[in-house]
Design an enzyme around this catalytic site. Structure first.
Site, PDB file in Angstrom:
ATOM      1  CG  ASP A 131       4.218   4.002   0.683  1.00  0.00           C
ATOM      2  OD1 ASP A 131       3.184   4.168   1.354  1.00  0.00           O
ATOM      3  OD2 ASP A 131       4.474   2.939   0.118  1.00  0.00           O
ATOM      4  CB  CYS A 191     -13.446   1.480  -8.823  1.00  0.00           C
ATOM      5  SG  CYS A 191     -14.370   2.790  -8.008  1.00  0.00           S
ATOM      6  CB  CYS A 211      -7.782  -4.718  -0.421  1.00  0.00           C
ATOM      7  SG  CYS A 211      -6.823  -4.040  -1.789  1.00  0.00           S
ATOM      8  CB  CYS A 238      -5.066  -6.082  -6.781  1.00  0.00           C
ATOM      9  SG  CYS A 238      -6.609  -5.912  -7.697  1.00  0.00           S
ATOM     10  CB  CYS A 241     -10.289  -0.526  -8.003  1.00  0.00           C
ATOM     11  SG  CYS A 241      -8.846  -0.307  -6.969  1.00  0.00           S
ATOM     12  CB  CYS A 245     -10.404   4.464 -13.043  1.00  0.00           C
ATOM     13  SG  CYS A 245     -10.813   6.185 -12.713  1.00  0.00           S
TER      14      CYS A 245
HETATM   15  C1  B12 Z   1      -2.207   1.383   4.190  1.00  0.00           C
HETATM   16  C2  B12 Z   1      -2.048   1.593   2.712  1.00  0.00           C
HETATM   17  C3  B12 Z   1      -2.617   0.651   1.859  1.00  0.00           C
HETATM   18  C4  B12 Z   1      -3.630  -0.389   2.346  1.00  0.00           C
HETATM   19  C5  B12 Z   1      -4.979   0.339   2.565  1.00  0.00           C
HETATM   20  C6  B12 Z   1      -5.382   1.208   1.376  1.00  0.00           C
HETATM   21  C7  B12 Z   1      -6.453   2.249   1.687  1.00  0.00           C
HETATM   22  N1  B12 Z   1      -7.254   2.548   0.705  1.00  0.00           N
HETATM   23  O1  B12 Z   1      -6.513   2.759   2.778  1.00  0.00           O
HETATM   24  C8  B12 Z   1      -3.596  -1.423   1.193  1.00  0.00           C
HETATM   25  C9  B12 Z   1      -2.545  -2.499   1.521  1.00  0.00           C
HETATM   26  C10 B12 Z   1      -4.925  -2.141   0.902  1.00  0.00           C
HETATM   27  C11 B12 Z   1      -3.090  -0.564   0.054  1.00  0.00           C
HETATM   28  C12 B12 Z   1      -3.310  -0.861  -1.286  1.00  0.00           C
HETATM   29  C13 B12 Z   1      -2.845  -0.087  -2.327  1.00  0.00           C
HETATM   30  N2  B12 Z   1      -2.019   0.985  -2.250  1.00  0.00           N
HETATM   31 CO1  B12 Z   1      -1.500   1.818  -0.566  1.00  0.00          CO
HETATM   32  N3  B12 Z   1      -1.050   2.840   0.951  1.00  0.00           N
HETATM   33  C14 B12 Z   1      -1.339   2.707   2.209  1.00  0.00           C
HETATM   34  C15 B12 Z   1      -0.762   3.896   3.011  1.00  0.00           C
HETATM   35  C16 B12 Z   1       0.559   3.437   3.658  1.00  0.00           C
HETATM   36  C17 B12 Z   1      -1.696   4.481   4.058  1.00  0.00           C
HETATM   37  C18 B12 Z   1      -3.128   4.728   3.564  1.00  0.00           C
HETATM   38  C19 B12 Z   1      -4.095   5.100   4.680  1.00  0.00           C
HETATM   39  O2  B12 Z   1      -3.807   5.936   5.516  1.00  0.00           O
HETATM   40  N4  B12 Z   1      -5.267   4.460   4.705  1.00  0.00           N
HETATM   41  C20 B12 Z   1      -6.287   4.763   5.656  1.00  0.00           C
HETATM   42  C21 B12 Z   1      -7.530   5.391   4.999  1.00  0.00           C
HETATM   43  C22 B12 Z   1      -8.435   5.993   6.082  1.00  0.00           C
HETATM   44  O3  B12 Z   1      -7.170   6.436   4.151  1.00  0.00           O
HETATM   45  P1  B12 Z   1      -7.255   6.538   2.548  1.00  0.00           P
HETATM   46  O4  B12 Z   1      -8.125   5.517   1.945  1.00  0.00           O
HETATM   47  O5  B12 Z   1      -5.834   6.585   2.077  1.00  0.00           O
HETATM   48  O6  B12 Z   1      -7.861   8.023   2.315  1.00  0.00           O
HETATM   49  C23 B12 Z   1      -9.093   8.545   2.305  1.00  0.00           C
HETATM   50  C24 B12 Z   1     -10.378   7.884   1.833  1.00  0.00           C
HETATM   51  O7  B12 Z   1     -10.472   6.538   2.168  1.00  0.00           O
HETATM   52  C25 B12 Z   1     -11.440   8.789   2.443  1.00  0.00           C
HETATM   53  N5  B12 Z   1     -12.404   8.206   3.398  1.00  0.00           N
HETATM   54  C26 B12 Z   1     -12.199   7.282   4.358  1.00  0.00           C
HETATM   55  N6  B12 Z   1     -13.337   7.080   5.035  1.00  0.00           N
HETATM   56  C27 B12 Z   1     -14.254   7.877   4.499  1.00  0.00           C
HETATM   57  C28 B12 Z   1     -15.587   8.045   4.810  1.00  0.00           C
HETATM   58  C29 B12 Z   1     -16.328   8.953   4.076  1.00  0.00           C
HETATM   59  C30 B12 Z   1     -17.732   9.148   4.430  1.00  0.00           C
HETATM   60  C31 B12 Z   1     -15.722   9.691   3.012  1.00  0.00           C
HETATM   61  C32 B12 Z   1     -16.477  10.671   2.219  1.00  0.00           C
HETATM   62  C33 B12 Z   1     -14.360   9.504   2.706  1.00  0.00           C
HETATM   63  C34 B12 Z   1     -13.663   8.586   3.456  1.00  0.00           C
HETATM   64  O8  B12 Z   1     -10.725   9.773   3.173  1.00  0.00           O
HETATM   65  C35 B12 Z   1      -9.561   9.082   3.609  1.00  0.00           C
HETATM   66  C36 B12 Z   1      -8.684   9.942   4.381  1.00  0.00           C
HETATM   67  O9  B12 Z   1      -8.889   9.629   5.726  1.00  0.00           O
HETATM   68  C37 B12 Z   1      -0.509   4.941   1.865  1.00  0.00           C
HETATM   69  C38 B12 Z   1       0.676   5.889   2.082  1.00  0.00           C
HETATM   70  C39 B12 Z   1       0.339   6.977   3.070  1.00  0.00           C
HETATM   71  N7  B12 Z   1       1.182   7.163   4.048  1.00  0.00           N
HETATM   72  O10 B12 Z   1      -0.676   7.639   2.961  1.00  0.00           O
HETATM   73  C40 B12 Z   1      -0.323   4.052   0.607  1.00  0.00           C
HETATM   74  C41 B12 Z   1      -0.900   4.558  -0.721  1.00  0.00           C
HETATM   75  C42 B12 Z   1      -2.287   5.063  -0.439  1.00  0.00           C
HETATM   76  N8  B12 Z   1      -0.981   3.343  -1.523  1.00  0.00           N
HETATM   77  C43 B12 Z   1      -0.746   3.511  -2.776  1.00  0.00           C
HETATM   78  C44 B12 Z   1      -0.854   2.505  -3.769  1.00  0.00           C
HETATM   79  C45 B12 Z   1      -0.197   2.788  -5.109  1.00  0.00           C
HETATM   80  C46 B12 Z   1      -1.566   1.333  -3.501  1.00  0.00           C
HETATM   81  C47 B12 Z   1      -2.020   0.261  -4.511  1.00  0.00           C
HETATM   82  C48 B12 Z   1      -2.399   0.808  -5.883  1.00  0.00           C
HETATM   83  C49 B12 Z   1      -0.900  -0.799  -4.659  1.00  0.00           C
HETATM   84  C50 B12 Z   1      -1.299  -1.996  -5.497  1.00  0.00           C
HETATM   85  N9  B12 Z   1      -1.383  -1.868  -6.807  1.00  0.00           N
HETATM   86  O11 B12 Z   1      -1.502  -3.079  -4.987  1.00  0.00           O
HETATM   87  C51 B12 Z   1      -3.237  -0.353  -3.766  1.00  0.00           C
HETATM   88  C52 B12 Z   1      -4.524   0.412  -4.091  1.00  0.00           C
HETATM   89  C53 B12 Z   1      -5.728  -0.101  -3.356  1.00  0.00           C
HETATM   90  C54 B12 Z   1      -6.770   1.007  -3.139  1.00  0.00           C
HETATM   91  N10 B12 Z   1      -7.836   0.996  -3.935  1.00  0.00           N
HETATM   92  O12 B12 Z   1      -6.547   1.854  -2.291  1.00  0.00           O
HETATM   93  C55 B12 Z   1      -0.434   4.971  -3.094  1.00  0.00           C
HETATM   94  C56 B12 Z   1      -1.681   5.618  -3.734  1.00  0.00           C
HETATM   95  C57 B12 Z   1      -1.410   6.603  -4.856  1.00  0.00           C
HETATM   96  C58 B12 Z   1      -2.695   7.226  -5.325  1.00  0.00           C
HETATM   97  N11 B12 Z   1      -2.744   7.590  -6.606  1.00  0.00           N
HETATM   98  O13 B12 Z   1      -3.632   7.407  -4.589  1.00  0.00           O
HETATM   99  C59 B12 Z   1      -0.064   5.528  -1.649  1.00  0.00           C
HETATM  100  C60 B12 Z   1      -0.421   6.986  -1.420  1.00  0.00           C
HETATM  101  C61 B12 Z   1       1.452   5.309  -1.490  1.00  0.00           C
HETATM  102  C62 B12 Z   1       2.268   6.343  -2.246  1.00  0.00           C
HETATM  103  N12 B12 Z   1       3.048   7.136  -1.555  1.00  0.00           N
HETATM  104  O14 B12 Z   1       2.209   6.483  -3.445  1.00  0.00           O
HETATM  105  N13 B12 Z   1      -2.448   0.563   0.514  1.00  0.00           N
HETATM  106  S1  SF4 Z   2     -14.191   7.602 -11.824  1.00  0.00           S
HETATM  107 FE1  SF4 Z   2     -12.739   5.978 -11.262  1.00  0.00          FE
HETATM  108  S2  SF4 Z   2     -12.576   6.105  -9.020  1.00  0.00           S
HETATM  109 FE2  SF4 Z   2     -14.386   7.271  -9.615  1.00  0.00          FE
HETATM  110  S3  SF4 Z   2     -16.052   5.815  -9.422  1.00  0.00           S
HETATM  111 FE3  SF4 Z   2     -15.363   5.705 -11.556  1.00  0.00          FE
HETATM  112  S4  SF4 Z   2     -13.861   4.054 -11.592  1.00  0.00           S
HETATM  113 FE4  SF4 Z   2     -14.177   4.617  -9.441  1.00  0.00          FE
HETATM  114  S1  SF4 Z   3      -9.869  -3.944  -7.146  1.00  0.00           S
HETATM  115 FE1  SF4 Z   3      -8.897  -2.406  -5.820  1.00  0.00          FE
HETATM  116  S2  SF4 Z   3      -9.954  -2.607  -3.860  1.00  0.00           S
HETATM  117 FE2  SF4 Z   3     -10.449  -4.437  -5.051  1.00  0.00          FE
HETATM  118  S3  SF4 Z   3      -8.951  -5.968  -4.449  1.00  0.00           S
HETATM  119 FE3  SF4 Z   3      -8.080  -4.911  -6.234  1.00  0.00          FE
HETATM  120  S4  SF4 Z   3      -6.835  -3.203  -5.389  1.00  0.00           S
HETATM  121 FE4  SF4 Z   3      -8.180  -3.958  -3.735  1.00  0.00          FE
END
Ligand code: B12
Ligand code: SF4
Ligand code: SF4
Length: 344
Positions: A131, A191, A211, A238, A241, A245
């Site tokens: 993480d 979700c 979020c 939270c 989502c 699923c």
């Molecule tokens: C910043 C962060 C957050 C932020 C932003 C989350 C986000 N979705 O980006 C916040 C605070 C909101 C958050 C919340 C949560 N997080 Co968090 N978080 C992180 C962290 C530190 C970085 C994530 C990151 O780089 N985000 C930036 C975006 C760009 O990347 P991404 O969404 O992760 O990935 C991809 C998609 O979004 C997609 N994508 C993006 N844009 C586009 C556009 C198109 C066209 C397409 C097709 C795809 C696409 O590709 C992205 C890759 O670039 C990681 C740890 C890590 N170092 O990776 C943990 C991590 C993602 N979090 C985690 C967890 C557990 C959570 C929560 C469940 C905690 C909670 N219960 O409150 C929630 C889940 C919310 C959610 N639905 O994501 C876990 C996820 C485990 C898993 N099974 O995926 C991680 C991996 C930590 C860990 N080591 O376990 N988190």
């Molecule tokens: S399978 Fe899970 S992650 Fe995919 S759209 Fe349905 S609820 Fe969202």
């Molecule tokens: S349902 Fe998922 S994306 Fe929406 S507020 Fe909760 S953790 Fe964030």
């Protein structure tokens, strides 16, 4: 040392999944820039500062050839928050109920790295992160075949769902890579439809500033007025989502004692948490993932959540603080208390 031998050792150490991704410039790593450009990171400035390194693990470890991706199940047998509607329970995300996963998983990975070091030849290099490293963990997990990045942006394994902590060992060994996971959301968008704030702005794209996980954990100051109502009873993080699923119905539970809910967070009552002394709250969060939370942040969230109950008796409990509850008197907390009083 083969990839299969590493996977067998990872299983012995308690990891539910282990796969290998090549250390390469995967297409999805490029989305981060656009995501940051749209302001979706909010106040998480560390993501911006480390964006260059997050684009490729070889900027963290130049000799990197493989990323050994690991997943740990943290789910327990307690009900989902969506099953608790109308209760007086404080909603705390299930990842935060047990011991601090950073410490627990880092230790298990360290054991794996040492085991590898004993078998690898000279020049072996490795970095292990859970993480906190400058790594886009979900992208590598998907390429390692652990699961696909769902529309809710979480990594979902088709057999065991998404209640997973991700971690990885970036290493100099050229290991046999796994087949990347294929997207299996199909036409589902439960979700997106269930998110209380509309934070999933497009499939696979999350606006953190909307979020609840961001608003209740990462945001340090005042919560924007127009977002307080949507916080509902969420006191920390939270899970909605993921709860909706289909791949988490039902999801396997872990028997590992480290992930079982601490007493203070096992069906916690909103009012009882508010009445707790700072010392009691401090003791409840020390050693767990919530230790990063400041008490004033937790008090702020509790005030909003109690206000959202609309229950006059609960709101009447909100006070100005006392010697053993100094964090309640914080001006930022009191501003949220005043807001909560307008809700009855
Ligand atoms: C910043 C962060 C957050 C932020 C932003 C989350 C986000 N979705 O980006 C916040 C605070 C909101 C958050 C919340 C949560 N997080 Co968090 N978080 C992180 C962290 C530190 C970085 C994530 C990151 O780089 N985000 C930036 C975006 C760009 O990347 P991404 O969404 O992760 O990935 C991809 C998609 O979004 C997609 N994508 C993006 N844009 C586009 C556009 C198109 C066209 C397409 C097709 C795809 C696409 O590709 C992205 C890759 O670039 C990681 C740890 C890590 N170092 O990776 C943990 C991590 C993602 N979090 C985690 C967890 C557990 C959570 C929560 C469940 C905690 C909670 N219960 O409150 C929630 C889940 C919310 C959610 N639905 O994501 C876990 C996820 C485990 C898993 N099974 O995926 C991680 C991996 C930590 C860990 N080591 O376990 N988190
Ligand atoms: S399978 Fe899970 S992650 Fe995919 S759209 Fe349905 S609820 Fe969202
Ligand atoms: S349902 Fe998922 S994306 Fe929406 S507020 Fe909760 S953790 Fe964030």
């Amino acid at each position: 040392m083969t990839a299969d031998e590493i996977k067998a050792r990872a299983a012995e150490l308690g990891f539910a999944l282990c796969g290998i991704a090549p250390a390469a410039a995967h297409r999805e790593l490029g989305f981060l820039r656009e995501w940051l450009g749209r302001g979706y990171a909010g106040e998480m400035h560390y993501l911006e500062r480390s964006a260059d390194r997050r684009e490729d693990v070889r900027s963290v470890l130049p000799s990197a050839r493989s990323v050994i991706c690991l997943a740990t199940v943290y789910n327990t047998d307690r009900p989902y928050s969506t099953e608790l509607a109308g209760s007086s329970q404080a909603l705390i995300a299930r990842y935060a109920w047990g011991e601090d996963y950073h410490d627990v998983i880092q230790q298990r990975m360290q054991a794996l790295v040492e085991w590898m070091r004993e078998r690898a030849g000279a020049g072996f290099e490795a970095r292990a992160y859970v993480d906190t490293g400058p790594v886009q963990e979900r992208v590598y997990a998907q390429y390692a075949g652990l699961g696909w990045i769902g529309k809710n942006t979480c990594v979902i394994n088709p057999e065991i769902g998404s209640w997973l902590f991700l971690s990885e060992i970036i290493c100099s060994l050229a290991l046999e890579p796994d087949t990347p996971s294929l997207e299996q959301c199909g036409s589902c968008q439960l979700c997106i439809d269930s998110c209380p704030t509309g934070a999933i702005v497009d499939p696979y794209v999350l606006d953190s500033t909307r979020c609840l996980s961001y608003l209740t954990i990462e945001l340090k100051g005042e919560m924007p007025l127009d977002q307080r109502e949507s916080v509902g009873a969420h006191a920390y993080g939270c899970d909605i989502c993921q709860e909706v699923c289909p791949y988490n119905q039902p999801a396997p539970v872990s028997q590992d004692p480290v992930w079982q809910p601490r007493r203070a967070f096992d069906a916690p009552d909103l009012v009882a948490l508010w009445r707790s002394s700072d010392e009691e709250l401090h003791r409840a969060i020390i050693g767990g993932p919530m230790r990063r939370a400041k008490l004033v942040g937790l008090r702020r969230n509790l005030a909003v959540a109690i206000g959202n109950t609309g229950d006059a008796a609960a709101v009447a409990v909100l006070d100005a603080g006392s010697p053993d509850r100094a964090s309640v008197a914080d001006p930022m907390v009191q501003e949220h208390v005043a807001w909560a009083r307008t809700r009855t």
